[in-house]
Design a protein around this motif. Structure first.
Motif: not given
Length: 212
Positions: A127-134, A150-155
């Protein structure tokens, strides 16, 4: 990137718990479900749950935001199938459910399973590729998302995709937390560091998204 609508996520948890929706499970998911049952039992003992004065019934109230754009007739029908014997729509739009304590205990277990499944879906990266773990606490009131910064800030629609916040509010409401006391914090941590560089707090985030 697949977008998770924020109210849809909350409705999903309600569906998983009240309607008793089911799906195929892998061995890993079954293990997570066991954890959910244990967490639900612990949470039931540790949280202050609002109950009516009767010995056999429990009441909980869900805020109006949980029912935005939802079909109340369908929700009512599904809730009754799961043992809810009285549903009251309050003047402020919130909805109070009354049900036997035994049925409420099962409801909490199913809601816990639904939350863990939602978390596993986020961790999968589908769903959200920038998430690596929760990471999360037992009450599902605080989360830490480990992300590619970086990916998070660009989303641009990152926050809008955090349906887990609304879902966690739904879980807390079922647990008996009063609508005015519902709060979920999502901390954003950079992958490979201990740095929290952003935080999203619900229900504040919902109000910002709705333009209030």
């Amino acid at each position: 990137m697949k977008k998770i609508h924020i109210y849809g996520a909350a409705a999903l948890i309600v569906c998983l718990s009240l309607a008793g929706c089911s799906q195929a499970s892998t061995n890993h998911q079954q293990a997570e479900a066991t954890k959910a049952e244990q967490a639900a039992d612990t949470n039931e003992q540790s949280q202050s749950i609002e109950v009516d004065k009767g010995l056999l019934h429990t009441e909980f109230t869900m805020p109006a935001s949980m029912f935005k754009d939802q079909d109340m007739d369908s929700i009512t029908a599904d809730a009754q199938k799961s043992g809810v014997d009285e549903i009251t729509k309050n003047a402020d739009g919130s909805v109070t459910f009354r049900m036997p304590k035994a049925a409420h205990k099962e409801l909490m277990k199913k809601a816990g399973k639904g939350m863990l499944q939602a978390i596993e879906d986020l961790k999968s990266g589908n769903y959200l590729a920038f998430i690596k773990d929760v990471k999360h606490n037992k009450a599902f009131s605080e989360f830490t998302f480990i992300v590619d910064q970086k990916a998070y800030k660009n989303s641009f629609d990152a926050i809008a995709n955090f349906g887990i916040g609304a879902a966690a509010m739904s879980y807390q409401a079922i647990a008996g937390v009063a609508p005015e006391e519902l709060k979920v914090t999502i901390n954003i941590q950079a992958e490979g560091t201990d740095t929290i560089f952003d935080s999203i707090i619900y229900p504040d985030a919902l109000e910002k998204m709705s333009g209030k």
